[in-house]
Design a protein around this motif. Structure first.
Motif, PDB file in Angstrom:
ATOM      1  N   ILE A   1       0.845  -1.196   0.000  1.00 52.69           N
ATOM      2  CA  ILE A   1       0.000   0.000   0.000  1.00 52.69           C
ATOM      3  C   ILE A   1       0.882   1.248   0.000  1.00 52.69           C
ATOM      4  O   ILE A   1       0.678   2.166  -0.805  1.00 52.69           O
ATOM      5  CB  ILE A   1      -0.962   0.001   1.205  1.00 52.69           C
ATOM      6  CG1 ILE A   1      -2.030  -1.089   1.041  1.00 52.69           C
ATOM      7  CG2 ILE A   1      -1.617   1.381   1.370  1.00 52.69           C
ATOM      8  CD1 ILE A   1      -2.873  -1.327   2.290  1.00 52.69           C
ATOM      9  N   ARG A   2       1.864   1.286   0.896  1.00 54.70           N
ATOM     10  CA  ARG A   2       2.764   2.448   0.953  1.00 54.70           C
ATOM     11  C   ARG A   2       3.473   2.660  -0.378  1.00 54.70           C
ATOM     12  O   ARG A   2       3.576   3.792  -0.875  1.00 54.70           O
ATOM     13  CB  ARG A   2       3.806   2.275   2.068  1.00 54.70           C
ATOM     14  CG  ARG A   2       3.275   2.512   3.459  1.00 54.70           C
ATOM     15  CD  ARG A   2       4.391   2.620   4.499  1.00 54.70           C
ATOM     16  NE  ARG A   2       5.326   1.513   4.493  1.00 54.70           N
ATOM     17  CZ  ARG A   2       5.174   0.379   5.192  1.00 54.70           C
ATOM     18  NH1 ARG A   2       4.118   0.198   5.948  1.00 54.70           N
ATOM     19  NH2 ARG A   2       6.097  -0.570   5.130  1.00 54.70           N
ATOM     20  N   GLU A   3       3.969   1.575  -0.956  1.00 53.23           N
ATOM     21  CA  GLU A   3       4.677   1.672  -2.245  1.00 53.23           C
ATOM     22  C   GLU A   3       3.738   2.150  -3.341  1.00 53.23           C
ATOM     23  O   GLU A   3       4.121   2.990  -4.163  1.00 53.23           O
ATOM     24  CB  GLU A   3       5.295   0.322  -2.630  1.00 53.23           C
ATOM     25  CG  GLU A   3       6.539  -0.023  -1.852  1.00 53.23           C
ATOM     26  CD  GLU A   3       7.658   0.979  -2.046  1.00 53.23           C
ATOM     27  OE1 GLU A   3       8.087   1.198  -3.203  1.00 53.23           O
ATOM     28  OE2 GLU A   3       8.108   1.552  -1.038  1.00 53.23           O
TER      29      GLU A   3
ATOM     30  N   LYS B   1      -1.672   1.765   8.536  1.00 57.46           N
ATOM     31  CA  LYS B   1      -1.251   2.084   9.903  1.00 57.46           C
ATOM     32  C   LYS B   1      -1.897   1.131  10.916  1.00 57.46           C
ATOM     33  O   LYS B   1      -1.224   0.569  11.781  1.00 57.46           O
ATOM     34  CB  LYS B   1      -1.632   3.534  10.209  1.00 57.46           C
ATOM     35  CG  LYS B   1      -1.171   4.032  11.556  1.00 57.46           C
ATOM     36  CD  LYS B   1      -1.496   5.509  11.714  1.00 57.46           C
ATOM     37  CE  LYS B   1      -2.540   5.648  12.803  1.00 57.46           C
ATOM     38  NZ  LYS B   1      -3.100   6.972  12.961  1.00 57.46           N
ATOM     39  N   GLU B   2      -3.207   0.933  10.802  1.00 57.67           N
ATOM     40  CA  GLU B   2      -3.914   0.115  11.792  1.00 57.67           C
ATOM     41  C   GLU B   2      -3.596  -1.370  11.660  1.00 57.67           C
ATOM     42  O   GLU B   2      -3.478  -2.071  12.664  1.00 57.67           O
ATOM     43  CB  GLU B   2      -5.416   0.379  11.727  1.00 57.67           C
ATOM     44  CG  GLU B   2      -5.728   1.784  12.212  1.00 57.67           C
ATOM     45  CD  GLU B   2      -7.192   2.041  12.458  1.00 57.67           C
ATOM     46  OE1 GLU B   2      -7.916   1.109  12.872  1.00 57.67           O
ATOM     47  OE2 GLU B   2      -7.616   3.195  12.242  1.00 57.67           O
ATOM     48  N   LEU B   3      -3.445  -1.865  10.432  1.00 57.14           N
ATOM     49  CA  LEU B   3      -3.089  -3.273  10.249  1.00 57.14           C
ATOM     50  C   LEU B   3      -1.686  -3.530  10.784  1.00 57.14           C
ATOM     51  O   LEU B   3      -1.452  -4.525  11.487  1.00 57.14           O
ATOM     52  CB  LEU B   3      -3.193  -3.681   8.779  1.00 57.14           C
ATOM     53  CG  LEU B   3      -2.880  -5.137   8.477  1.00 57.14           C
ATOM     54  CD1 LEU B   3      -3.826  -6.088   9.229  1.00 57.14           C
ATOM     55  CD2 LEU B   3      -2.959  -5.390   6.965  1.00 57.14           C
ATOM     56  N   ASN B   4      -0.773  -2.634  10.502  1.00 57.43           N
ATOM     57  CA  ASN B   4       0.597  -2.770  11.005  1.00 57.43           C
ATOM     58  C   ASN B   4       0.597  -2.806  12.534  1.00 57.43           C
ATOM     59  O   ASN B   4       1.196  -3.694  13.147  1.00 57.43           O
ATOM     60  CB  ASN B   4       1.446  -1.607  10.482  1.00 57.43           C
ATOM     61  CG  ASN B   4       2.913  -1.793  10.736  1.00 57.43           C
ATOM     62  OD1 ASN B   4       3.337  -2.124  11.828  1.00 57.43           O
ATOM     63  ND2 ASN B   4       3.699  -1.560   9.701  1.00 57.43           N
ATOM     64  N   ARG B   5      -0.096  -1.867  13.161  1.00 59.17           N
ATOM     65  CA  ARG B   5      -0.151  -1.799  14.625  1.00 59.17           C
ATOM     66  C   ARG B   5      -0.810  -3.058  15.202  1.00 59.17           C
ATOM     67  O   ARG B   5      -0.344  -3.622  16.196  1.00 59.17           O
ATOM     68  CB  ARG B   5      -0.906  -0.541  15.059  1.00 59.17           C
ATOM     69  CG  ARG B   5      -0.848  -0.315  16.569  1.00 59.17           C
ATOM     70  CD  ARG B   5      -1.570   0.940  17.008  1.00 59.17           C
ATOM     71  NE  ARG B   5      -3.002   0.778  16.784  1.00 59.17           N
ATOM     72  CZ  ARG B   5      -3.765   1.631  16.106  1.00 59.17           C
ATOM     73  NH1 ARG B   5      -3.248   2.711  15.574  1.00 59.17           N
ATOM     74  NH2 ARG B   5      -5.056   1.408  15.945  1.00 59.17           N
ATOM     75  N   HIS B   6      -1.885  -3.525  14.558  1.00 54.73           N
ATOM     76  CA  HIS B   6      -2.592  -4.727  15.026  1.00 54.73           C
ATOM     77  C   HIS B   6      -1.686  -5.961  14.977  1.00 54.73           C
ATOM     78  O   HIS B   6      -1.621  -6.729  15.933  1.00 54.73           O
ATOM     79  CB  HIS B   6      -3.849  -4.949  14.176  1.00 54.73           C
ATOM     80  CG  HIS B   6      -4.513  -6.245  14.460  1.00 54.73           C
ATOM     81  ND1 HIS B   6      -5.220  -6.482  15.629  1.00 54.73           N
ATOM     82  CD2 HIS B   6      -4.576  -7.398  13.747  1.00 54.73           C
ATOM     83  CE1 HIS B   6      -5.681  -7.723  15.609  1.00 54.73           C
ATOM     84  NE2 HIS B   6      -5.305  -8.294  14.480  1.00 54.73           N
ATOM     85  N   ILE B   7      -0.990  -6.133  13.882  1.00 55.74           N
ATOM     86  CA  ILE B   7      -0.102  -7.289  13.741  1.00 55.74           C
ATOM     87  C   ILE B   7       1.012  -7.235  14.783  1.00 55.74           C
ATOM     88  O   ILE B   7       1.330  -8.253  15.416  1.00 55.74           O
ATOM     89  CB  ILE B   7       0.470  -7.370  12.305  1.00 55.74           C
ATOM     90  CG1 ILE B   7      -0.651  -7.751  11.322  1.00 55.74           C
ATOM     91  CG2 ILE B   7       1.629  -8.369  12.235  1.00 55.74           C
ATOM     92  CD1 ILE B   7      -0.274  -7.615   9.860  1.00 55.74           C
TER      93      ILE B   7
END
Length: 160
Positions: free
Chosen positions: A30-32, A105-111
């Motif tokens: 997504i970022r890329e 952001k939220e998926l990264n934090r959740h993982i």
């Protein structure tokens, strides 16, 4: 500065950690895509595919097999379930740059929470016998390879 010691993961949780790795790669993709100026529609097609084929089955498995090991009232299990619900809502929203930033952001934090805190709690408090009972169950869920996607927008040369 010392590198942090890698977390030794119980065999029963390793397939879930592999799923988490794919989730972190989604965040990177997504970022890329956003950085490279890829159309939001193309990113949305991939995130829809990823959510339906990877995340939804993963969330359902965790909620049915993993979190009950801690007890339905355990605060970490409740937090994870609430985050699953929030992430599902984010994936269902209309595609927009702000929405993709929120997903990433939220998926990264959740993982990171599940890997660093919830799984550690499982390994420290759940009996070996109960953990063994879930070994290989997650691998029974057949999902397509998340890299089996023709439009690899995250590899494009930047348009910016």
């Amino acid at each position: 500065m010392e590198k942090p010691t890698p977390i030794k993961r119980h065999e029963a949780l390793k397939p879930l950690s592999r799923d988490h790795h794919h989730g972190l790669l989604l965040c990177w993709k997504i970022r890329e895509g956003l950085k490279r100026g890829v159309s939001l529609e193309r990113i949305k097609k991939y995130t829809d595919f990823f959510f339906t084929s990877q995340l939804r089955p993963h969330f359902r498995f965790e909620e049915a097999e993993i979190f009950p090991l801690l007890g339905e009232d355990h605060p970490m299990a409740q937090r994870a379930i609430n985050e699953h619900s929030r992430l599902e809502s984010l994936f269902k929203e209309e595609a927009g740059e702000a929405g993709f930033h929120s997903i990433e952001k939220e998926l990264n934090r959740h993982i990171r929470f599940e890997e660093r805190e919830l799984f550690r709690e499982l390994q420290e408090t759940v009996s070996e016998e109960k953990l063994q009972n879930i070994t290989n169950k997650e691998e029974e869920i057949i999902t397509p390879d998340p890299d089996d996607w023709d439009d690899k927008f995250w590899q494009e040369t930047s348009k910016a």
